[in-house]
Design a protein around this motif. Structure first.
Motif, mmCIF file in Angstrom:
data_model
loop_
_atom_site.group_PDB
_atom_site.id
_atom_site.type_symbol
_atom_site.label_atom_id
_atom_site.label_comp_id
_atom_site.label_asym_id
_atom_site.label_seq_id
_atom_site.Cartn_x
_atom_site.Cartn_y
_atom_site.Cartn_z
ATOM 1 N N PRO A 83 0.802 -1.231 0.000
ATOM 2 C CA PRO A 83 0.000 0.000 0.000
ATOM 3 C C PRO A 83 0.829 1.272 0.000
ATOM 4 N N ASN A 84 2.114 1.181 0.363
ATOM 5 C CA ASN A 84 2.992 2.364 0.395
ATOM 6 C C ASN A 84 3.639 2.670 -0.953
ATOM 7 N N LEU A 85 3.316 1.889 -1.972
ATOM 8 C CA LEU A 85 3.979 2.031 -3.271
ATOM 9 C C LEU A 85 3.014 2.619 -4.298
ATOM 10 N N ASP A 86 3.333 3.827 -4.781
ATOM 11 C CA ASP A 86 2.530 4.505 -5.806
ATOM 12 C C ASP A 86 3.359 4.648 -7.083
ATOM 13 N N ILE A 87 2.706 5.075 -8.159
ATOM 14 C CA ILE A 87 3.424 5.234 -9.434
ATOM 15 C C ILE A 87 2.845 6.378 -10.256
ATOM 16 N N ILE A 88 3.720 7.103 -10.925
ATOM 17 C CA ILE A 88 3.342 7.957 -12.053
ATOM 18 C C ILE A 88 3.738 7.187 -13.304
ATOM 19 N N PRO A 89 2.772 6.699 -14.065
ATOM 20 C CA PRO A 89 3.107 5.853 -15.216
ATOM 21 C C PRO A 89 3.624 6.671 -16.391
ATOM 22 N N SER A 90 4.128 5.958 -17.382
ATOM 23 C CA SER A 90 4.599 6.601 -18.607
ATOM 24 C C SER A 90 3.559 6.437 -19.705
ATOM 25 N N ASN A 91 3.918 6.925 -20.877
ATOM 26 C CA ASN A 91 2.996 6.953 -22.007
ATOM 27 C C ASN A 91 3.840 7.001 -23.276
ATOM 28 N N ILE A 92 3.417 6.295 -24.313
ATOM 29 C CA ILE A 92 4.169 6.274 -25.561
ATOM 30 C C ILE A 92 4.357 7.668 -26.137
ATOM 31 N N TYR A 93 3.419 8.590 -25.841
ATOM 32 C CA TYR A 93 3.505 9.948 -26.370
ATOM 33 C C TYR A 93 4.567 10.791 -25.674
ATOM 34 N N LEU A 94 5.240 10.193 -24.697
ATOM 35 C CA LEU A 94 6.396 10.877 -24.104
ATOM 36 C C LEU A 94 7.471 11.134 -25.157
ATOM 37 N N ILE A 95 7.538 10.287 -26.163
ATOM 38 C CA ILE A 95 8.485 10.486 -27.268
ATOM 39 C C ILE A 95 8.227 11.828 -27.946
ATOM 40 N N GLU A 96 6.963 12.097 -28.222
ATOM 41 C CA GLU A 96 6.590 13.362 -28.859
ATOM 42 C C GLU A 96 6.908 14.548 -27.950
ATOM 43 N N ALA A 97 6.621 14.393 -26.667
ATOM 44 C CA ALA A 97 6.908 15.470 -25.712
ATOM 45 C C ALA A 97 8.397 15.780 -25.682
ATOM 46 N N GLU A 98 9.230 14.725 -25.740
ATOM 47 C CA GLU A 98 10.675 14.935 -25.701
ATOM 48 C C GLU A 98 11.157 15.690 -26.939
ATOM 49 N N MET A 99 10.562 15.424 -28.073
ATOM 50 C CA MET A 99 10.965 16.091 -29.309
ATOM 51 C C MET A 99 10.730 17.600 -29.243
ATOM 52 N N ASN A 100 9.788 17.999 -28.398
ATOM 53 C CA ASN A 100 9.453 19.423 -28.294
ATOM 54 C C ASN A 100 10.221 20.134 -27.186
#
Length: 263
Positions: A83-100
């Protein structure tokens, strides 16, 4: 709160599985947030997140300049039994965000600034553990720059050894430009196989290098099928019923990393 990134420049070293298992062990006694900034989303998948659902909030939203709040991004307790473990997940569109990101001001410090701007929420965690992809791209630079410590993961392969040395060269060059002290604090030799001489050869190479031996955690983490089976079951190794020896290895590794001041 300590922020720790896990990195490599060579794929296939078991970096994401290592990140997942370290987070799982730490979450036994601490509040831990996993942050996935790899567009392949492997850590998110390991945690049982539906990575095909691309229209939900993810780490991408940190880098797009929107108004996403931490409570929008964080998925609470995705793994039953931790219960003490949370996550901010990733997304394939992170590639596009990085390009910008190239045109953004202070582009290497976007993640650091986001955490500082929302420090009250992030300070509720003892550790933020960041999984990266095998590159020195701008999103990864953000992760490493925001971190108190960077852990490198190598497997038993000469290309992985070269990758470790190249990572250190590239990141140190970047650190100089960013006026930040070296935060590479540990090197894990993963997937060791004592049936081959190559494990001993790579281990001795690291031990004989004055800089690398100071980072090296002992002993190497052995290649075990339990690590793969636990990941397939969407749980870290400390929850896997047939993974007692593997779990003990990761517990010893966490202790070693604490002694190095990483955790």
């Amino acid at each position: 709160m300590k922020i720790v990134s896990v990195g490599t420049l060579k794929g296939g070293t078991g970096k994401t599985t290592m990140t997942f298992n370290l987070s799982g062990v730490l979450a036994e006694k601490n509040r831990v947030l996993m942050l996935d900034v790899d567009p392949q989303c492997n850590l998110s998948n390991n945690a049982g997140i539906n990575i095909a659902q691309t229209d939900t909030y993810s780490s991408k939203d940190i880098f797009t300049g929107g108004d996403a709040q931490p409570e929008d991004l964080i998925i609470k307790s995705p793994i039953k039994g931790l219960p003490n473990l949370d996550i901010i997940p990733s997304n394939i569109y992170l590639i596009e965000a990085e390009m910008n990101l190239n045109s953004r001001p202070a582009r290497e410090s976007i993640l650091k600034n986001y955490i500082e701007d929302n420090i009250e929420q992030f300070n509720s965690y003892d550790y933020i553990i960041i999984d990266t992809n095998p590159s020195m791209g701008l999103v990864n630079q953000n992760a490493f720059y925001a971190s108190d410590s960077v852990i490198l993961v190598s497997d038993v392969d000469n290309n992985s050894r070269i990758g470790v040395e190249l990572f250190m060269f590239l990141w140190k060059s970047t650190l100089k430009a960013l006026r930040k002290k070296n935060n590479i604090k540990a090197l894990i030799l993963n997937r060791a196989d004592n049936r081959t001489t190559l494990t001993g050869d790579i281990w001795e190479y690291y031990k004989d290098d004055e800089e690398l031996t100071s980072l090296l955690t002992e002993p190497p983490i052995r290649e075990r099928i339990a690590f793969r089976r636990a990941a397939l079951s969407k749980i870290p190794i400390n929850l896997y019923k047939d993974g007692r020896e593997s779990s003990e290895e990761i517990h010893r590794l966490v202790k070693s990393l604490k002694e190095k001041g990483v955790f």
